[in-house]
Design an enzyme around this catalytic site. Structure first.
Site, mmCIF file in Angstrom:
data_model
loop_
_atom_site.group_PDB
_atom_site.id
_atom_site.type_symbol
_atom_site.label_atom_id
_atom_site.label_comp_id
_atom_site.label_asym_id
_atom_site.label_seq_id
_atom_site.Cartn_x
_atom_site.Cartn_y
_atom_site.Cartn_z
ATOM 1 N N GLU A 1 -4.100 -11.667 10.474
ATOM 2 C CA GLU A 1 -5.370 -11.897 9.759
ATOM 3 C C GLU A 1 -5.891 -13.298 10.043
ATOM 4 O OE1 GLU A 1 -4.296 -10.877 5.704
ATOM 5 O OE2 GLU A 1 -4.898 -8.820 6.036
ATOM 6 N N GLU B 1 -2.615 -2.445 9.294
ATOM 7 C CA GLU B 1 -2.311 -2.481 7.858
ATOM 8 C C GLU B 1 -3.350 -1.660 7.124
ATOM 9 O OE1 GLU B 1 -1.669 -6.182 5.796
ATOM 10 O OE2 GLU B 1 -0.769 -7.095 7.563
HETATM 11 C C1 BG6 Z 1 -2.531 -8.539 4.023
HETATM 12 C C2 BG6 Z 1 -1.324 -9.240 4.555
HETATM 13 O O1 BG6 Z 1 -3.350 -9.523 3.530
HETATM 14 O O2 BG6 Z 1 -2.411 -7.652 2.979
HETATM 15 C C3 BG6 Z 1 -0.012 -8.783 4.005
HETATM 16 O O3 BG6 Z 1 -1.292 -9.254 5.957
HETATM 17 C C4 BG6 Z 1 -0.177 -8.389 2.546
HETATM 18 O O4 BG6 Z 1 0.892 -9.821 4.194
HETATM 19 C C5 BG6 Z 1 -1.154 -7.234 2.473
HETATM 20 O O5 BG6 Z 1 1.004 -8.085 1.896
HETATM 21 C C6 BG6 Z 1 -1.380 -6.689 1.069
HETATM 22 O O6 BG6 Z 1 -1.745 -7.740 0.220
HETATM 23 P P1 BG6 Z 1 -0.957 -8.058 -1.107
HETATM 24 O O7 BG6 Z 1 -1.537 -9.322 -1.595
HETATM 25 O O8 BG6 Z 1 -1.249 -6.916 -2.016
HETATM 26 O O9 BG6 Z 1 0.465 -8.161 -0.756
#
Ligand code: BG6
Length: 493
Positions: free
Chosen positions: A201, A390
Site C-alpha cells: 500500500e 487483499e
Molecule cells: C491493509 C493492510 O491496510 O489492510 C493490512 O495491508 C491490514 O496490513 C489490512 O491488516 C486490514 O486492515 P486492518 O486495519 O483491519 O487490519
C-alpha cells in the site's frame, strides 16, 4: 468466459501482524514493534523515551496528522502491550499453517519478509543468516505444497534503527539501503520466487506515514519526499530484478477502492475527482512511469520541493512496475455537505455513511460492486495485469464450544466480492492474475492492533492481551473457499 485455468487463488499475510518472535534469531526492531494495541475507539500508541528519561506516547489516529515529540526516541516501555511481539506465532507454526493453506488448495501464498530479520538495523554490514534461513524454509514449504510465493519486501516494517538514524523514508539514503536489502533476497531466492511486491500500500505514505514510511515527522514535505524515494527505490528494484532474472516480475501494491459522490452537487464530483487523484497518483508514477501534472501543480502550490535528480525520473520512466496489485476492502462516499453520518475505512480513508450499504463493527463498508469498479478504473488507466492481493472482512468471530466458527457473514462478503471480480473479467475483459484473500489465517489487525478484528479462514486462539493456546481451528469459510478454488470460482454457493 470463465477465469483462466492458471488463475492464482490464495491468501495473504504480513510478517509484523503474524510472525511474532520479534527478537528471535537475531531479529531487530521495526516501526511496528513500538506500537501498542488499540481498538475501534482507542488509537494505537507509539511509545517513546527522551534522553532526560521522560517517557510518553504518541497516538496514531487514522486520517489525522501524527505528532511525535522532536527530541524523543520510539522505544519499548514496561506496562504496555505490543501485539507484534507475538502476532499469532506463525514463526513457530509455519509448517502447520502452510499445510492448512495447502488443504484449501492455495495456488499462491502472499507473505512479507520482515526487513529486520535480514538486516536487524536495516543496513548492517552482513545479512543475518538465521533470518534468511527462516524464509528459505518457508519457501521450501510452499514448494512442497505446490504453492507459488508472492513476496512483499516491505509491509509496514521499516527498521526502527533507520527511523532513528535517518528519519525514515524521507531520507534519500534509504533508496540504496533498500536496494541492497532487496538484492540479498532477489539473489538468494532467484529461480524460486517469481513474483515480488516492493511496498505494501505505497499510498500509505499519504494516509499513514508512520506505517508506510517510518516517518516521525509527517509533514507534507516529508510525505512527498518519502513517496518519491520509494518510487525511485521501486524502479531500482525492477531494474535489478530483471538483471538478476528476466523471469522475475515486480509489482506495485496500492490501497484502492471505489469512491462515490454523496449527492449530485458538482462540488461533490470535484471532491471525488481530487480524492481519486490522491489515490492514483501513486500508480500514475510507479506503474505509469511519470509524475502527473495535477501532482506537480499541487507541489508548486504547497511550496513542496523534492530532493531529486534527473536520473530519478529516467529510472521511474524506464523501470515501471510489471503488474499492479491492490488491496480493496470496500468503497467510500465523499461530500462537501455537512451533517451526514461519518464512516470509516482502510487507512483511515473515511467519508460519510453510504445509506445503501451495510458496514462491519469497525464502520467499514461492505460493497458488492467495489471490485468490478476498481478493476475497471485501474485497467482502463494502466492496461497492466492486475492482482487483488487483499480483500476480506474483519469480524469478531465466535469460537463455539465444539471448536467451530460459523462465519456465514464472511462467506457472503467473499461470494459477492468474487462475483464482482468475475464480472470485471467476464463482462469487461479485465486481465486479473489472481486473488489473495486477507488474511489466510487470523492475525493482529494493522489499524487497531486487535485480535478481535479477525479476517482469516483459520481461527487462532489468541485474545487482545496475548492470552490463548494459539491452537488453529478451521472456520466454515475454510471449506467454502476450498470448494471455490477446486471449481476455479464456478461453484460459490
Ligand atoms: C491493509 C493492510 O491496510 O489492510 C493490512 O495491508 C491490514 O496490513 C489490512 O491488516 C486490514 O486492515 P486492518 O486495519 O483491519 O487490519
Amino acid at each position: 468466459m470463465a477465469l483462466s485455468k492458471d488463475f492464482l487463488w490464495g491468501g495473504a499475510t504480513a510478517a509484523n501482524q503474524y510472525e511474532g518472535a520479534y527478537l528471535t534469531d537475531g531479529k531487530g526492531l521495526s516501526a511496528i514493534d513500538v506500537l501498542t494495541n488499540g481498538s475501534a475507539t482507542e488509537p494505537r500508541l507509539v511509545t517513546w523515551k527522551k534522553s532526560s528519561g521522560e517517557t510518553g506516547t504518541a497516538p496514531l489516529v487514522w486520517g489525522q496528522k501524527f505528532t511525535f515529540p522532536k527530541d524523543a526516541t520510539p522505544t519499548i516501555l514496561d506496562g504496555f502491550y505490543y501485539p507484534s511481539h507475538t502476532g499469532t506465532d506463525f514463526y513457530h507454526h509455519m509448517e502447520e499453517d502452510l499445510a492448512l493453506m495447502a488443504e484449501m488448495g492455495f495456488k499462491v501464498y502472499r507473505f512479507s519478509i520482515n526487513w529486520t530479520r535480514i538486516f536487524p538495523n536495516g543496513d548492517d554490514e552482513q545479512p543475518n543468516e538465521a533470518g534468511l534461513a527462516f524464509y528459505d524454509r518457508l519457501i521450501s514449504e510452499c514448494e512442497k505444497h505446490g504453492m507459488i510465493p508472492l513476496v512483499t519486501l516491505s509491509h509496514y516494517e521499516t527498521p526502527l534503527s533507520l527511523m532513528i538514524r535517518y528519519g525514515g523514508w524521507s531520507n534519500r539514503s534509504l533508496i540504496d539501503i533498500f536496494e541492497r536489502y532487496a538484492k540479498v533476497l532477489l539473489e538468494r531466492f532467484k529461480g524460486r520466487v517469481k513474483y515480488w511486491l516492493t511496498f505494501n500500500e505505497i499510498n500509505a505514505m499519504e494516509h499513514a506515514p508512520y506505517m508506510g514510511g517510518g516517518l516521525l515527522d509527517a509533514s507534507a514535505q516529508n510525505r512527498a519526499q518519502g513517496a518519491h524515494n520509494q518510487f525511485v527505490a521501486s524502479a531500482k528494484v525492477v531494474r535489478l530484478a530483471h538483471e538478476i532474472d528476466p523471469e522475475m516480475k515486480i509489482g506495485q501494491m496500492l490501497a484502492c477502492s471505489a469512491i462515490y459522490t454523496y449527492t449530485c452537487d458538482p462540488k461533490d464530483a470535484i471532491k471525488v475527482m481530487e480524492a481519486q487523484q490522491e489515490e492514483l497518483f501513486f500508480a500514475d508514477v510507479q506503474t505509469g512511469g511519470r509524475y502527473p501534472e495535477y501532482r506537480l501543480k499541487k507541489y508548486e502550490r504547497e511550496g513542496i520541493v523534492l530532493d531529486d535528480c534527473p536520473q530519478d525520473y529516467e529510472l521511474i520512466a524506464n523501470y515501471p512496475a510489471d503488474f499492479l496489485s491492490f488491496s480493496c476492502y470496500g468503497s467510500h462516499v465523499l461530500t462537501t455537505h455537512e451533517n451526514t453520518a461519518k464512516a470509516q475505512g482502510n487507512l483511515g480513508m473515511n467519508g460519510v455513511k453510504n445509506p445503501y450499504l451495510e458496514t462491519n463493527a469497525w464502520g467499514w463498508t461492505i460493497d458488492p460492486y467495489c471490485l468490478r469498479l476498481t478493476l475497471n478504473t485501474l485497467w482502463d488507466r494502466y492496461h497492466k495485469p492486475l492482482w487483488i492481493v487483499e480483500n476480506g472482512l474483519g469480524w469478531s468471530d465466535e469460537l463455539t464450544a465444539d471448536g467451530k466458527v460459523h462465519d456465514d457473514y464472511r462467506i457472503n462478503y467473499l461470494r459477492a466480492n468474487l462475483q464482482s471480480m468475475k464480472e470485471a473479467v467476464e463482462i469487461d475483459g479485465v486481465e486479473v492474475l489472481g486473488y489473495t484473500m486477507w488474511s489466510a489465517v487470523d492475525l493482529v489487525s494493522n489499524g487497531t492492533g486487535e485480535m478481535k478484528k479477525r479476517y482469516g479462514f483459520v481461527y487462532v486462539d489468541r485474545d487482545d492481551r496475548g492470552n490463548g493456546s494459539l491452537k488453529r481451528y478451521k472456520k466454515d469459510s475454510f471449506e467454502w473457499y476450498k470448494k471455490v478454488i477446486a471449481t476455479n470460482g464456478e461453484d460459490m454457493r
